[in-house]
Every structure is written in C-alpha cells, then in structure tokens.
Design a protein around this motif. Structure first.
Motif, PDB file in Angstrom:
ATOM      1  N   GLU A  92       1.302  -3.629 -15.213  1.00 23.21           N
ATOM      2  CA  GLU A  92       0.283  -3.151 -15.162  1.00 23.21           C
ATOM      3  C   GLU A  92       0.319  -1.708 -15.023  1.00 23.21           C
ATOM      4  O   GLU A  92       1.336  -1.221 -14.527  1.00 23.21           O
ATOM      5  N   ILE A  93      -0.642  -0.668 -14.912  1.00 21.18           N
ATOM      6  CA  ILE A  93       0.145   0.851 -15.316  1.00 21.18           C
ATOM      7  C   ILE A  93      -0.724   1.168 -13.922  1.00 21.18           C
ATOM      8  O   ILE A  93      -1.643   0.526 -13.675  1.00 21.18           O
ATOM      9  N   TYR A  94       0.144   1.519 -12.787  1.00 16.76           N
ATOM     10  CA  TYR A  94      -0.186   2.225 -11.566  1.00 16.76           C
ATOM     11  C   TYR A  94      -0.213   3.812 -11.742  1.00 16.76           C
ATOM     12  O   TYR A  94       0.492   4.419 -12.047  1.00 16.76           O
ATOM     13  N   LEU A  95      -1.051   4.976 -10.873  1.00 17.87           N
ATOM     14  CA  LEU A  95      -0.568   5.591  -9.934  1.00 17.87           C
ATOM     15  C   LEU A  95       0.892   5.416  -9.375  1.00 17.87           C
ATOM     16  O   LEU A  95       0.028   5.257  -8.224  1.00 17.87           O
ATOM     17  N   ILE A  96       1.639   7.003  -9.445  1.00 21.33           N
ATOM     18  CA  ILE A  96       2.471   6.563  -8.929  1.00 21.33           C
ATOM     19  C   ILE A  96       2.698   7.911  -8.109  1.00 21.33           C
ATOM     20  O   ILE A  96       1.998   8.909  -8.476  1.00 21.33           O
ATOM     21  N   ASP A  97       3.640   7.964  -7.591  1.00 17.49           N
ATOM     22  CA  ASP A  97       3.522   9.575  -6.562  1.00 17.49           C
ATOM     23  C   ASP A  97       2.446  10.148  -5.519  1.00 17.49           C
ATOM     24  O   ASP A  97       1.547   9.084  -5.242  1.00 17.49           O
ATOM     25  N   GLU A  98       2.787  11.096  -5.903  1.00 13.93           N
ATOM     26  CA  GLU A  98       1.590  12.374  -4.907  1.00 13.93           C
ATOM     27  C   GLU A  98       0.729  12.598  -6.092  1.00 13.93           C
ATOM     28  O   GLU A  98       0.446  12.963  -7.016  1.00 13.93           O
TER      29      GLU A  98
END
Length: 316
Positions: A208-214
């Motif tokens: 699944e695609i996730y938003l990562i980092d800041e």
C-alpha cells in the motif's frame, strides 16, 4: 544559546540498521523505524557546519501536525512520537523520486526560467512570467532522490521510460500530490499564508502507498505571506516569505551555491541565532500555536532515553 543536535549515534536493542541523512538520523527495527530530527541544516544539498538550535523540534512537530491533518487524504507512516525530536513509524520502501509541486514561479523554478528555460521536468511554462507569479495551474516537477550530492530534475516521461515507478503507481502519486497540495493550501490560507511550493515523499508498506518523511515544513516547503502579496507583485517588490530560502540567499550573498571549489561561509553565533529564530517564527505562523522550547543541558541524552523507554514499553 544552547548547542543544537548535530548527530546521534545510538545502539538500541533489536536495532537492525542505521542511516544518517542530510538532517535526520534513522534507526531501523523489524517493521518500524525511529526518525530523529537533528538540528543539522542543509542548503544546495550540502550540510552546513553548524546545527541550528530547535530546528529539529520545529520540523518534527510541524510534520506531525500536518501528517495528522492529511491522513484522510493519504495514509502516512507515523504511529507515535516519544520525544519532540522523534517520530516512530512504519518502515516503508521509499519510491526513488520526490514529488515536487509548485503553485508559483519561485526558487529553483524561477532560476531556471530566468535563464531562458520554458520547460521544467517536461512541463511547459508560459512566456511573460515574473518571479513569484502564480502559475496558471500547479505543476509537478519531480526530482530523483540522491543519497549523496544533488537531487536532479526528471520528467514524468523519463520516470516511466526508465521504469523508476510503474505507471499506475505514478498516476496515484500524482493524484495524492495534488490532493495534499490542495489541503496544504487551504490550511496555509487560514493562517494568512500562501503555500508556494513543496515536496512529498511516498513509500510502500504491505503493498500500500504511504506518505512518508515530513510535509509542509520550512525544509520541504516555501510560504509567502498572503497579505500584501498582490501589491508586492504589482510593484516588483520581493515577497515576504517563510521558508529556508533566506538561508540560501545568505549563502549566495556570501559566495556559496554548493558548487565545486566554493567554501561555505563562516556561520557566526548571530547567524545561527537568527536562523533558529526564523524557524520558530515559521512554526508559530504555520501552526498558529506558540512554540514550546524543550530545555535541558543534554538534548541527545533526552532523545536516547525517550526512544529506549518507548522501545521497552512496546517490546520492539
């Protein structure tokens, strides 16, 4: 002035790896990671010699606030924060591109345009634009993710041609990028700001695609003050902005743009203090909250203790 956190080098039980990036130190575990936002500062893809007190706390807490505010748009990696400088979350496999989106002709895009380029990352730009003009519609200008040195502009077509990201997934990344920028623009407007440009990073966890980092921090984004924007543009004045651009401008004025053979100018206590103050100003303006400085003589020890306690409590 307190000393900022330049680096960490912890050894935790069950730790499987460690990575030190431009401004973050990342500790890997089985399916989780602990991301420490240090006070290192980079510009032109070069880490500057002195850390900036409270910068890591500012970045970490802004990112957490906006990840929480956008989790209905796209799922994100964060699960906990045991320390003002630390985020714990899912160990995603990052995509090898950063999704940069621009609503205005500023920064790198303006510098390219000023040199006569009318195509940026495969996107055509109209003639007759001035610095900081609003673009007809936001444009996505991706970059490659360099482990060392400079990130490089790349077009959508080249990403697909090289197979860096599968087309169906890239289309989804574009949709998420536009939706996040729209949400960020709405949040900024409530604080009297314009979200000028920003970047998002994505990864996969369990397919699944996730938003990562800041997201939406001064390191990843540029803001203008909304009040007076139109009149400043009309009169050719510089825009009043909140971003890391003032650091880049200071470096440029002192003969440094990250090019070979150039020396980083000396960062005096006054310069370091002024940068710290600007980061805190941005925190308060962007979030609408008063920044609570975490005091103490040894920030590194506090960070290590809080991560250890968290790992023990959650059997990681």
């Amino acid at each position: 002035m307190i000393e900022g956190v330049k680096e960490t080098n912890f050894q935790f039980p069950n730790q499987t790896g460690f990575y030190s990036g431009k401004v973050r130190d990342i500790y890997f575990f089985k399916d989780k990671l602990a991301m420490v936002a240090t006070d290192r500062i980079s510009a032109f893809d070069v880490i500057l010699p002195r850390p900036i007190p409270y910068k890591g706390q500012v970045l970490n807490q802004i990112a957490q606030k906006f990840l929480e505010a956008t989790k209905d748009v796209v799922p994100n990696w964060i699960t906990d924060s045991p320390d003002p400088n630390v985020s714990i979350g899912l160990k995603c496999q990052p995509y090898a591109v950063e999704m940069v989106i621009r609503g205005y002709l500023a920064g790198h895009a303006w510098r390219e345009y000023r040199e006569g380029k009318r195509t940026l990352c495969g996107v055509s730009l109209p003639e007759g634009l001035k610095e900081n003009d609003k673009l007809p519609t936001p444009i996505i200008t991706p970059t490659t993710k360099a482990k060392e040195g400079h990130d490089e502009d790349i077009s959508r077509e080249e990403i697909l041609r090289q197979g860096i990201v599968a087309e169906a997934e890239y289309v989804q990344l574009e949709k998420y990028t536009r939706a996040l920028f729209e949400r960020g623009t709405e949040i900024a407007a409530k604080q009297g700001l314009i979200l000028v440009d920003t970047k998002y990073e994505f990864g996969k966890f369990n397919n699944e695609i996730y938003l990562i980092d800041e997201i939406h921090t001064p390191d990843s984004s540029r803001y203008f003050y909304k009040e007076g924007y139109e009149s400043r543009q009309a009169s050719g004045e510089k825009q009043k902005q909140l971003s890391k651009e003032f650091v880049r401008q200071w470096l440029i004025e002192n003969g440094f743009q990250g090019k070979e053979g150039q020396e980083i100018p000396t960062m005096t206590n006054e310069v370091v203090q002024s940068i710290s103050d600007r980061y805190i100003e941005l925190y308060e303006k962007v979030t609408g909250e008063t920044f609570q400085k975490q005091t103490g003589t040894n920030v590194v020890e506090r960070i290590e203790k809080n991560i250890k306690n968290y790992l023990a409590k959650h059997n990681l």
